[in-house]
Design a protein around this motif. Structure first.
Motif, mmCIF file in Angstrom:
data_model
loop_
_atom_site.group_PDB
_atom_site.id
_atom_site.type_symbol
_atom_site.label_atom_id
_atom_site.label_comp_id
_atom_site.label_asym_id
_atom_site.label_seq_id
_atom_site.Cartn_x
_atom_site.Cartn_y
_atom_site.Cartn_z
ATOM 1 N N GLU A 4 0.818 -1.201 0.000
ATOM 2 C CA GLU A 4 0.000 0.000 0.000
ATOM 3 C C GLU A 4 0.856 1.257 0.000
ATOM 4 O OE1 GLU A 4 -2.521 -0.350 3.381
ATOM 5 O OE2 GLU A 4 -3.517 -2.137 2.606
ATOM 6 N N ASP A 8 0.315 4.971 -6.260
ATOM 7 C CA ASP A 8 0.148 4.740 -7.687
ATOM 8 C C ASP A 8 1.441 4.970 -8.468
ATOM 9 O OD1 ASP A 8 -2.480 3.946 -7.564
ATOM 10 O OD2 ASP A 8 -3.250 5.980 -7.717
ATOM 11 N N MET A 31 5.662 -1.807 -8.454
ATOM 12 C CA MET A 31 4.250 -1.477 -8.425
ATOM 13 C C MET A 31 4.031 -0.255 -9.294
ATOM 14 S SD MET A 31 1.655 -2.669 -6.868
ATOM 15 C CE MET A 31 0.091 -2.177 -6.249
ATOM 16 N N GLN A 33 0.664 1.794 -11.005
ATOM 17 C CA GLN A 33 -0.766 1.959 -11.229
ATOM 18 C C GLN A 33 -1.551 0.716 -10.806
ATOM 19 O OE1 GLN A 33 -1.023 3.116 -15.322
ATOM 20 N NE2 GLN A 33 -0.247 5.168 -14.908
ATOM 21 N N GLN A 34 -1.328 0.294 -9.567
ATOM 22 C CA GLN A 34 -2.025 -0.842 -8.957
ATOM 23 C C GLN A 34 -1.772 -2.168 -9.673
ATOM 24 O OE1 GLN A 34 -2.360 0.866 -6.119
ATOM 25 N NE2 GLN A 34 -4.124 -0.412 -5.738
ATOM 26 N N GLN A 35 -0.685 -2.253 -10.434
ATOM 27 C CA GLN A 35 -0.295 -3.502 -11.081
ATOM 28 C C GLN A 35 1.073 -3.909 -10.550
ATOM 29 O OE1 GLN A 35 -0.983 -4.288 -15.072
ATOM 30 N NE2 GLN A 35 -3.100 -3.652 -14.911
ATOM 31 N N GLN A 65 -7.210 -6.323 -2.248
ATOM 32 C CA GLN A 65 -6.640 -5.015 -1.944
ATOM 33 C C GLN A 65 -6.647 -4.087 -3.160
ATOM 34 O OE1 GLN A 65 -5.657 -4.132 1.201
ATOM 35 N NE2 GLN A 65 -6.461 -6.130 1.786
ATOM 36 N N GLY A 66 -7.220 -4.550 -4.272
ATOM 37 C CA GLY A 66 -7.280 -3.728 -5.476
ATOM 38 C C GLY A 66 -6.012 -3.764 -6.304
ATOM 39 N N ILE A 67 -5.184 -4.795 -6.101
ATOM 40 C CA ILE A 67 -3.914 -4.916 -6.819
ATOM 41 C C ILE A 67 -3.998 -6.124 -7.744
ATOM 42 C CG2 ILE A 67 -1.440 -5.383 -6.561
ATOM 43 C CD1 ILE A 67 -1.690 -4.033 -3.770
#
Length: 77
Positions: A4, A8, A31, A33-35, A65-67
């Motif tokens: 986290e 971004d 990491m 943009q959440q990738q 977690q949106g990843i």
């Protein structure tokens, strides 16, 4: 939770662990943009197999977690 902190932006983290019974493990994470892109280097094929067998569980936790995983590469040193 450490992922986290990337936000971004694009960052790289390198960890080196030495559990005696497993040998060394080196992980590079990026990491963007959440990738997540990751490369994991281990000392033995048995450790590589255990990690690969549990990749689906890791992917599920990261998705919560949106990843998303863009690339997750395992190599034996």
């Amino acid at each position: 939770k450490g992922l986290e902190r990337f936000g971004d932006g694009s960052s790289t983290v390198r960890l080196r662990l030495h559990p005696p019974e497993l040998g060394a493990l080196e992980m590079s994470l990026q990491m963007k943009q959440q990738q997540l892109s990751a490369t994991v280097i281990v000392d033995s094929e048995s450790v590589q197999q255990v990690l690969q067998d549990n990749l689906q569980q890791l992917q599920s936790k990261l998705t919560e977690q949106g990843i998303t995983i863009e690339k997750f590469e395992f190599r034996v040193q």
